[in-house]
Design a protein around this motif. Structure first.
Motif, mmCIF file in Angstrom:
data_model
loop_
_atom_site.group_PDB
_atom_site.id
_atom_site.type_symbol
_atom_site.label_atom_id
_atom_site.label_comp_id
_atom_site.label_asym_id
_atom_site.label_seq_id
_atom_site.Cartn_x
_atom_site.Cartn_y
_atom_site.Cartn_z
ATOM 1 N N TYR A 137 2.361 -59.106 -14.954
ATOM 2 C CA TYR A 137 3.294 -59.389 -13.859
ATOM 3 C C TYR A 137 4.375 -58.312 -13.857
ATOM 4 O O TYR A 137 4.667 -57.677 -14.879
ATOM 5 C CB TYR A 137 3.967 -60.764 -14.036
ATOM 6 C CG TYR A 137 3.064 -61.926 -13.648
ATOM 7 C CD1 TYR A 137 3.142 -62.486 -12.374
ATOM 8 C CD2 TYR A 137 2.177 -62.465 -14.569
ATOM 9 C CE1 TYR A 137 2.333 -63.562 -12.030
ATOM 10 C CE2 TYR A 137 1.371 -63.542 -14.230
ATOM 11 C CZ TYR A 137 1.444 -64.080 -12.953
ATOM 12 O OH TYR A 137 0.644 -65.138 -12.607
ATOM 13 N N ALA A 139 8.333 -58.251 -12.985
ATOM 14 C CA ALA A 139 9.523 -59.080 -12.738
ATOM 15 C C ALA A 139 10.611 -58.209 -12.128
ATOM 16 O O ALA A 139 10.975 -57.164 -12.682
ATOM 17 C CB ALA A 139 10.012 -59.705 -14.043
ATOM 18 N N LEU A 152 8.602 -62.793 -9.424
ATOM 19 C CA LEU A 152 7.471 -62.361 -10.266
ATOM 20 C C LEU A 152 6.293 -61.992 -9.365
ATOM 21 O O LEU A 152 5.810 -62.839 -8.598
ATOM 22 C CB LEU A 152 7.059 -63.468 -11.241
ATOM 23 C CG LEU A 152 8.108 -63.883 -12.268
ATOM 24 C CD1 LEU A 152 7.602 -65.079 -13.086
ATOM 25 C CD2 LEU A 152 8.433 -62.715 -13.190
#
Length: 457
Positions: A137, A139, A152
């Motif tokens: 991911y 962020a 995210l």
């Protein structure tokens, strides 16, 4: 001996064509690896930077929409956040007035790195890549007044694209290497094609065709090589012709005095009884040396005729067993020939004089240099006849078995025995018949000369 053999094996080097092909392949592999690394760095960095840019733009848009919605609907933060449009692969987290809000029930602020949260709460925008439940991911954190907005973005699709790229680049490098090796093979085939002509011309000269020449065929890169080769071949031809003329001149010049000496010898031999006893031994020595001198002059004349092309072959059918028996027994001065029952009636079309000289020379060679003749054998072969001449000498080393058939070739300990022409004449006469002569070890010790004669088609 084993150590020497091992050293010889370790010194083995691949051929020029193989070395060039391997060089092309290694060059193609090196370039493809470098190119693959360059492409990987460029593409991966580009895709990642594009994904981060997109995430940042989307985050800015979502923050503006969130701020407008919160102004119109104060006190409904959780509902506003849930109504906020976003991609299903993204999750929004909002820290507002000391409380956390999320666009998805399973999303928890505990998944955010503490350093990232602290940095955004201090008023600094930041991004960080992380792994959540085994998935990558991105962020993105943005300060929003006294609050903090986090989003995210899933990188699973990007990660899949990079994996495909990481597999495609090595496959491409391997394919490029194979193409490079194939290109090297083709290039060497074309580049080394002129060497085939050089090899053929050199082989033709080695086989006696001194008129063979190398043609450049208009290739400027081969002109110098062809000129040097042709000049060398022409110089060799002139040298051989000069040697042949010299040999012929010497042989012809020796014939007259030799004939006079032989006639005088015959006269002395007829009057031997009238000579004093002390003159008998010198006369015998004189006879031995003159007979040897006579054979040498005949050999020189034979070779000179072979060189100037006057050695015409007169073929006629003969019973091969009778011819060999007559020539071998006469040369040895005793019965030495064994004719196999299958070869007793065998007839071949040959030049009688030349074949008799072949047998006589082999027998005399065995008597003089092979410590005595053991026997001469005639046996039938699949397409002709095979003749064996065995001696009881020490044998002939393998590295000398080809050279002994060259002109003026003499082995160790034979410095005073003949001129080294007998076996050269044997090879010459047999080649005119389409036959061959070779040397092997005789069972029980000694040398065995093997003559193969084929029947005329």
């Amino acid at each position: 001996m084993k150590a020497a053999a091992g050293q010889h094996q370790r010194r083995w080097r691949p051929g020029l064509r193989t070395r060039i092909t391997v060089t092309f392949a290694l060059l193609a592999l090196t370039l493809s690896v470098l190119l693959s690394c360059f492409v990987w760095l460029m593409v991966s960095n580009y895709l990642i930077s594009q994904r981060e840019s997109t995430a940042l733009r989307q985050t800015q848009v979502n923050i503006l929409a969130l701020e407008r919605a919160l102004q119109s609907r104060p006190g409904q933060t959780a509902r506003v956040l849930g109504d906020l449009p976003h991609n299903p692969s993204t999750t929004i987290l909002l820290y507002r007035f000391g409380d956390w809000y999320s666009s998805a029930l399973e999303a928890s602020p505990d998944r955010l790195p503490t350093e990232l949260v602290d940095l955004v709460l201090d008023g600094t925008a930041a991004t960080q890549r992380l792994i959540i439940d085994g998935d990558p991911y991105l962020a993105v954190g943005q300060p929003m007044g006294g609050d903090a907005y986090f989003e995210l973005f899933s990188l699973a699709e990007l990660d899949g694209d990079l994996r495909v790229l990481s597999l495609a680049l090595p496959v491409g490098a391997a394919a490029t290497t194979l193409v490079g090796a194939a290109a090297g093979r083709i290039a060497t085939h074309r580049a080394l094609a002129p060497l085939k002509s050089v090899n053929q011309a050199a082989a033709a000269i080695a086989q006696g065709d001194r008129s063979a020449r190398l043609h450049a065929n208009g290739d400027p890169d081969l002109t110098m090589l062809a000129d040097s080769f042709n000049q060398t071949a022409a110089a060799l031809e002139r040298r051989v012709e000069a040697d042949a003329r010299f040999t012929a001149d010497v042989a012809h010049e020796l014939r007259t005095p030799l004939t006079t000496m032989l006639n005088s010898l015959e006269l002395l031999l007829r009057q031997k009884r009238q000579l004093p006893a002390r003159a008998h031994e010198p006369l015998e020595l004189l006879e031995t040396d003159l007979r040897r001198f006579e054979r040498m002059v005949k050999d020189l004349l034979e070779m000179s005729r072979a060189e100037d092309g006057t050695d015409n072959v007169v073929l006629e059918p003969v019973t091969i067993g009778e011819l060999v028996t007559r020539a071998a027994d006469r040369a040895a001065g005793r019965p030495v020939t064994f004719v196999s029952p299958g070869a007793e009636e065998l007839q071949l079309t040959v030049d009688k004089r030349r074949l008799e000289q072949v047998i006589s020379n082999l027998v005399r060679n065995a008597e003089s240099h092979g410590r005595g003749l053991v026997r001469v054998a005639v046996e039938p072969a699949t397409d002709g006849v095979r003749i064996f001449v065995d001696d009881q000498g020490p044998g002939i080393e393998k590295e000398r078995r080809e050279r002994i058939f060259e002109r003026f070739a003499r082995g160790p300990g034979t410095e005073t025995e003949g001129a080294g022409l007998g076996l050269a004449i044997v090879a010459r006469h047999l080649s005119l018949h389409g036959g061959t002569v070779s040397v092997v070890d005789r069972p029980g010790g000694g040398a065995r000369f093997v003559v193969d004669l084929r029947a005329a088609p």
